[in-house]
Write a protein that holds these residues in place. Structure first.
Motif, short mmCIF file in Angstrom:
data_model
loop_
_atom_site.label_atom_id
_atom_site.label_comp_id
_atom_site.label_asym_id
_atom_site.label_seq_id
_atom_site.Cartn_x
_atom_site.Cartn_y
_atom_site.Cartn_z
N VAL A 92 1.44 -5.22 67.64
CA VAL A 92 2.52 -4.26 67.38
C VAL A 92 3.14 -4.52 66.00
CG1 VAL A 92 4.75 -3.36 68.17
CG2 VAL A 92 3.01 -3.98 69.84
N ASP A 93 3.22 -5.80 65.62
CA ASP A 93 3.79 -6.21 64.33
C ASP A 93 2.78 -5.93 63.22
OD1 ASP A 93 5.24 -7.44 62.28
OD2 ASP A 93 4.61 -9.46 62.87
N VAL A 94 2.58 -4.66 62.92
CA VAL A 94 1.54 -4.21 61.99
C VAL A 94 1.67 -4.85 60.61
CG1 VAL A 94 0.55 -2.18 60.86
CG2 VAL A 94 1.27 -2.03 63.23
N ASP A 95 2.89 -5.00 60.12
CA ASP A 95 3.06 -5.55 58.77
C ASP A 95 3.02 -7.07 58.72
OD1 ASP A 95 5.56 -6.32 59.70
OD2 ASP A 95 6.69 -5.05 58.32
N GLY A 96 2.88 -7.70 59.89
CA GLY A 96 2.76 -9.16 59.92
C GLY A 96 4.03 -9.90 59.54
N SER A 97 5.17 -9.24 59.68
CA SER A 97 6.44 -9.85 59.26
C SER A 97 6.95 -10.89 60.25
CB SER A 97 7.50 -8.76 59.09
OG SER A 97 7.78 -8.16 60.34
#
Length: 162
Positions: free
Chosen positions: A62-67
């Motif tokens: 779900v954390d597509v941007d890898g933040s």
């Protein structure tokens, strides 16, 4: 360092925007939250192989941007695109209401801890074991640490060349 402070500033603003946008929305009930958690756990069963079903793996997906945290946009994307819950059956207001309940600290983001707490509510037979979850989390932390070390070495080598 300057890029990092710009990104941090932007992250804070985005988080505040989300928190501001949902301030008048009432938080979802525990019952709604549990129901949504069950849906997410069931979805995990469709997305991952049985031995790969951990809440942390879903968090990373779900954390597509890898933040390391989930934004409202990332959660909405998961709900609409992967779970295919359309706005008629799963309204934007319902999503905002769930968001408000999930974002326990009103940071404008869902942390891994908040997400794990949420996923464990609806974990049943299809859910993950806490052992598998802990192993996945530990493995991820080690990989992240190794990548950071590798990047630091590359930067150091690059600086020496210059």
């Amino acid at each position: 360092a300057e890029m990092r402070s710009v990104k941090e500033d932007m992250d804070r603003r985005v988080g505040r925007d989300v928190t501001e946008a949902v301030k008048d929305v009432s938080a979802a009930s525990d019952e709604d939250l549990n129901s949504f958690s069950e849906e997410m756990n069931a979805a995990m069963g469709k997305i991952f192989l049985p031995d790969e079903r951990t809440w942390f793996r879903l968090f990373r997906r779900v954390d597509v941007d890898g933040s390391g945290r989930i934004s409202y946009k990332e959660l909405a994307s998961m709900v609409r695109e992967e779970l295919r819950l359309n706005p008629k059956t799963f309204s934007e207001e319902k999503l905002q209401s769930l968001w408000k309940k999930l974002d326990e600290d009103s940071s404008g983001f869902i942390s891994a801890g908040e997400f794990g707490h949420f996923m464990k509510k609806g974990a049943g037979a299809e859910g993950m074991t806490s052992q598998a979850s802990a192993a996945s989390e530990n493995s991820y932390a080690k990989k992240k640490q190794a990548m950071a070390h590798e990047n630091a070495l590359k930067r150091h080598a690059h600086n020496e060349e210059a």
